[in-house]
Design a protein around this motif. Structure first.
Motif, mmCIF file in Angstrom:
data_model
loop_
_atom_site.group_PDB
_atom_site.id
_atom_site.type_symbol
_atom_site.label_atom_id
_atom_site.label_comp_id
_atom_site.label_asym_id
_atom_site.label_seq_id
_atom_site.Cartn_x
_atom_site.Cartn_y
_atom_site.Cartn_z
ATOM 1 N N LEU A 1 0.806 -1.181 0.001
ATOM 2 C CA LEU A 1 0.009 -0.153 -0.031
ATOM 3 C C LEU A 1 0.790 1.288 -0.068
ATOM 4 O O LEU A 1 0.535 2.220 -0.611
ATOM 5 N N LYS A 2 1.839 1.221 0.637
ATOM 6 C CA LYS A 2 2.873 2.383 0.600
ATOM 7 C C LYS A 2 3.518 2.714 -0.566
ATOM 8 O O LYS A 2 3.392 3.552 -1.129
ATOM 9 N N ILE A 3 3.940 1.518 -1.375
ATOM 10 C CA ILE A 3 4.635 1.679 -2.538
ATOM 11 C C ILE A 3 3.444 2.149 -3.585
ATOM 12 O O ILE A 3 3.704 2.908 -4.390
ATOM 13 N N PHE A 4 2.269 1.887 -3.430
ATOM 14 C CA PHE A 4 1.347 2.089 -4.420
ATOM 15 C C PHE A 4 1.078 3.706 -4.088
ATOM 16 O O PHE A 4 0.967 4.383 -5.172
ATOM 17 N N TRP A 5 0.864 4.192 -2.875
ATOM 18 C CA TRP A 5 0.651 5.662 -2.906
ATOM 19 C C TRP A 5 1.874 6.492 -3.202
ATOM 20 O O TRP A 5 1.625 7.672 -3.900
ATOM 21 N N ILE A 6 3.093 6.069 -2.860
ATOM 22 C CA ILE A 6 4.427 6.592 -3.431
ATOM 23 C C ILE A 6 4.365 6.745 -5.041
ATOM 24 O O ILE A 6 4.753 7.906 -5.475
ATOM 25 N N THR A 7 4.071 5.729 -5.730
ATOM 26 C CA THR A 7 4.128 5.740 -7.080
ATOM 27 C C THR A 7 3.139 6.629 -7.592
ATOM 28 O O THR A 7 3.219 7.223 -8.506
ATOM 29 N N ILE A 8 1.984 6.596 -7.078
ATOM 30 C CA ILE A 8 0.802 7.495 -7.489
ATOM 31 C C ILE A 8 1.218 8.696 -7.575
ATOM 32 O O ILE A 8 1.237 9.809 -8.432
ATOM 33 N N THR A 9 1.767 9.180 -6.252
ATOM 34 C CA THR A 9 2.056 10.672 -6.169
ATOM 35 C C THR A 9 3.274 11.201 -7.022
ATOM 36 O O THR A 9 3.172 12.226 -7.699
ATOM 37 N N ILE A 10 3.995 10.222 -7.104
ATOM 38 C CA ILE A 10 5.209 10.631 -8.209
ATOM 39 C C ILE A 10 4.846 10.640 -9.534
ATOM 40 O O ILE A 10 5.041 11.596 -10.339
ATOM 41 N N PRO B 1 -6.479 11.930 -21.508
ATOM 42 C CA PRO B 1 -6.160 10.754 -22.008
ATOM 43 C C PRO B 1 -5.074 10.098 -21.155
ATOM 44 O O PRO B 1 -5.264 8.860 -20.649
ATOM 45 N N LEU B 2 -4.104 10.991 -20.729
ATOM 46 C CA LEU B 2 -2.870 10.434 -20.010
ATOM 47 C C LEU B 2 -3.470 10.219 -18.443
ATOM 48 O O LEU B 2 -3.201 9.286 -17.940
ATOM 49 N N LEU B 3 -4.241 11.164 -17.907
ATOM 50 C CA LEU B 3 -4.782 11.033 -16.617
ATOM 51 C C LEU B 3 -5.632 9.674 -16.603
ATOM 52 O O LEU B 3 -5.657 8.893 -15.629
ATOM 53 N N LEU B 4 -6.450 9.597 -17.582
ATOM 54 C CA LEU B 4 -7.383 8.677 -17.518
ATOM 55 C C LEU B 4 -6.606 6.984 -17.494
ATOM 56 O O LEU B 4 -7.029 6.196 -16.874
ATOM 57 N N ALA B 5 -5.520 7.153 -18.229
ATOM 58 C CA ALA B 5 -4.993 5.890 -18.541
ATOM 59 C C ALA B 5 -4.170 5.599 -16.957
ATOM 60 O O ALA B 5 -4.025 4.387 -16.567
ATOM 61 N N LEU B 6 -3.596 6.542 -16.492
ATOM 62 C CA LEU B 6 -3.251 6.254 -15.096
ATOM 63 C C LEU B 6 -4.279 5.833 -14.159
ATOM 64 O O LEU B 6 -4.050 5.082 -13.143
ATOM 65 N N ILE B 7 -5.257 6.408 -14.065
ATOM 66 C CA ILE B 7 -6.218 6.054 -13.119
ATOM 67 C C ILE B 7 -6.885 4.543 -13.424
ATOM 68 O O ILE B 7 -6.750 3.937 -12.494
ATOM 69 N N ILE B 8 -6.920 4.155 -14.707
ATOM 70 C CA ILE B 8 -7.238 2.630 -14.676
ATOM 71 C C ILE B 8 -6.274 1.915 -14.550
ATOM 72 O O ILE B 8 -6.656 0.631 -13.887
ATOM 73 N N GLY B 9 -5.016 2.359 -14.799
ATOM 74 C CA GLY B 9 -3.890 1.570 -14.393
ATOM 75 C C GLY B 9 -3.618 1.268 -12.891
ATOM 76 O O GLY B 9 -3.732 0.259 -12.302
ATOM 77 N N TYR B 10 -3.995 2.370 -12.078
ATOM 78 C CA TYR B 10 -3.836 2.186 -10.702
ATOM 79 C C TYR B 10 -4.934 1.406 -9.984
ATOM 80 O O TYR B 10 -4.737 0.755 -9.107
ATOM 81 N N ILE B 11 -6.230 1.502 -10.562
ATOM 82 C CA ILE B 11 -7.311 0.801 -9.903
ATOM 83 C C ILE B 11 -7.196 -0.569 -10.402
ATOM 84 O O ILE B 11 -6.990 -1.303 -9.407
ATOM 85 N N THR B 12 -6.701 -0.949 -11.519
ATOM 86 C CA THR B 12 -6.287 -2.223 -11.776
ATOM 87 C C THR B 12 -5.006 -2.956 -10.893
ATOM 88 O O THR B 12 -5.345 -4.027 -10.353
ATOM 89 N N TYR C 1 -4.469 -2.029 -7.828
ATOM 90 C CA TYR C 1 -5.169 -2.208 -6.506
ATOM 91 C C TYR C 1 -6.011 -3.538 -6.505
ATOM 92 O O TYR C 1 -5.722 -4.058 -5.457
ATOM 93 N N ILE C 2 -6.880 -3.598 -7.426
ATOM 94 C CA ILE C 2 -7.971 -4.905 -7.443
ATOM 95 C C ILE C 2 -6.961 -5.964 -7.462
ATOM 96 O O ILE C 2 -7.356 -6.952 -6.633
ATOM 97 N N TYR C 3 -5.911 -6.276 -8.117
ATOM 98 C CA TYR C 3 -5.197 -7.554 -8.336
ATOM 99 C C TYR C 3 -4.236 -7.823 -7.589
ATOM 100 O O TYR C 3 -3.795 -8.856 -7.469
ATOM 101 N N LYS C 4 -3.431 -6.561 -7.337
ATOM 102 C CA LYS C 4 -2.170 -7.001 -6.275
ATOM 103 C C LYS C 4 -2.338 -6.549 -4.930
ATOM 104 O O LYS C 4 -1.462 -7.038 -4.006
ATOM 105 N N ILE C 5 -3.100 -5.872 -4.542
ATOM 106 C CA ILE C 5 -3.191 -5.337 -3.109
ATOM 107 C C ILE C 5 -4.583 -5.820 -2.439
ATOM 108 O O ILE C 5 -4.381 -6.323 -1.350
ATOM 109 N N ASN C 6 -5.608 -5.595 -3.072
ATOM 110 C CA ASN C 6 -6.791 -6.012 -2.303
ATOM 111 C C ASN C 6 -6.833 -7.487 -2.119
ATOM 112 O O ASN C 6 -7.486 -8.042 -0.795
ATOM 113 N N PRO C 7 -6.255 -8.589 -2.779
ATOM 114 C CA PRO C 7 -6.566 -9.716 -2.552
ATOM 115 C C PRO C 7 -5.661 -10.220 -1.170
ATOM 116 O O PRO C 7 -6.015 -11.000 -0.279
ATOM 117 N N ILE C 8 -4.644 -9.260 -0.722
ATOM 118 C CA ILE C 8 -3.976 -9.555 0.575
ATOM 119 C C ILE C 8 -4.839 -8.891 1.635
ATOM 120 O O ILE C 8 -4.756 -9.810 2.517
#
Length: 331
Positions: free
Chosen positions: A38-47, A65-76, A78-85
């Protein structure tokens, strides 16, 4: 008053910590991994958003377009790498740890984290008659504290109102009817009548006018308003009963003192109760963190176990305060 079944709390917490140590370690490993990702997730988003904003401003690129791509990427991500844990951590906590803690204080337990007091039981109490548009709850617990069977859960009931402004825009607002812990205990005695105990807010706010309103309109089919011996109790609560003689038999001076202790512990406007068909319905309004998973706390720290135990004991104490395990309650 009968001997307390909730004594030696500090020692029982230490015993629980020792008994659960081999189950707590895997949970602690999962918690640390979750916090790390989760920490890596938020640091990566900020940077990434900072860099993207700089590129957009410097190169005059369209932002969408760029912001939409980033948002979709981060949601994906979180769903597949963070939420299962987090889900795995939650599942193990509620399956392995919570039942063990509950069984330290209650016998013959039943626990369902995604269930709550039924609407049928809620309305059977006749405490809250307002129809609900949203009925939510969690952490349903059933068990016996001594000779007293009990069933309780967190509960939040709401109704909605809808209004339309001058421009035809519709606005929906949600209003809380009850939020807190709803508890049902077996009083071990059948009652022919019904007794209702509510916080006496009207008289405190309006004085004699409030009392007159309670007498004339407050009962609403709950019998008649009755007065009891304890002046402090009278200032704190208003009581209605279908059988005043039976109500005075049940609400002895000692029982009135117990209800005063309840309001001192949970809040003077937070205790609602009804005696119906041999059951005591008790609604404790307020915020109760009953086994709410807290990922900021280390499972290896005894203070974490203490946190969960104290939140449970806070609710179980209501049974002991009302002294429901004494022989007077036996059929």
């Amino acid at each position: 008053m009968s001997a307390s079944l909730l004594n030696n709390i500090e020692q029982r917490i230490s015993d629980l910590q020792f008994q659960l140590q081999y189950k707590l370690q895997p949970l602690e490993d999962l918690r640390i991994e979750f916090k790390k990702r989760l920490k890596i997730f938020w640091i990566t988003i900020t940077i990434s958003f900072s860099i993207s904003a700089a590129i957009i401003l410097l190169l005059y690129l369209p932002a969408s377009p760029l912001l939409l791509a980033l948002i979709i990427g981060y949601i994906t991500w979180y769903i597949y790498k963070i939420n299962p844990i987090k889900k795995n951590l939650s599942d193990q906590f509620y399956k392995e740890i919570v039942p063990h803690i509950i069984s330290e204080f209650l016998s013959d337990i039943y626990f369902q984290r995604d269930n709550c007091i039924s609407e049928k039981d809620y309305f059977s109490s006749n405490l809250f008659r307002k129809s609900t548009d949203k009925y939510q709850g969690y952490n349903l617990i059933k068990g016996n504290l001594g000779h007293t069977s009990m069933l309780f859960s967190n509960l939040h009931t709401q109704y909605k109102t809808t209004s339309t402004d001058s421009k035809g825009r519709t606005r929906t607002q949600w209003h809380t009817i009850f939020k807190g812990v709803f508890l049902i205990t077996d009083s071990n005695k059948n009652f022919n009548g019904e007794i209702y105990i509510f916080p006496d807010t009207a008289e405190r706010m309006l004085g004699g006018i409030g009392r007159w309103m309670q007498e004339k309109f407050g009962s609403a089919g709950r019998g008649e308003m009755i007065y009891l011996e304890d002046p402090n109790f009278e200032k704190r609560y208003v009581v209605y009963a279908t059988d005043p003689v039976e109500a005075r038999y049940i609400l002895t001076p000692s029982m009135q003192e117990y209800f005063m202790e309840l309001s001192n512990r949970y809040g003077k406007d937070c205790v609602y109760a009804s005696f119906i068909n041999g059951k005591l319905y008790l609604a404790l309004s307020g915020n109760f963190n009953l086994f709410t998973l807290n990922t900021s706390r280390s499972f290896k720290d005894e203070l974490t176990t203490k946190y969960y135990v104290e939140n449970l004991v806070r609710i179980l104490s209501a049974v002991e305060i009302l002294d429901l395990n004494t022989r007077i309650w036996n059929k």
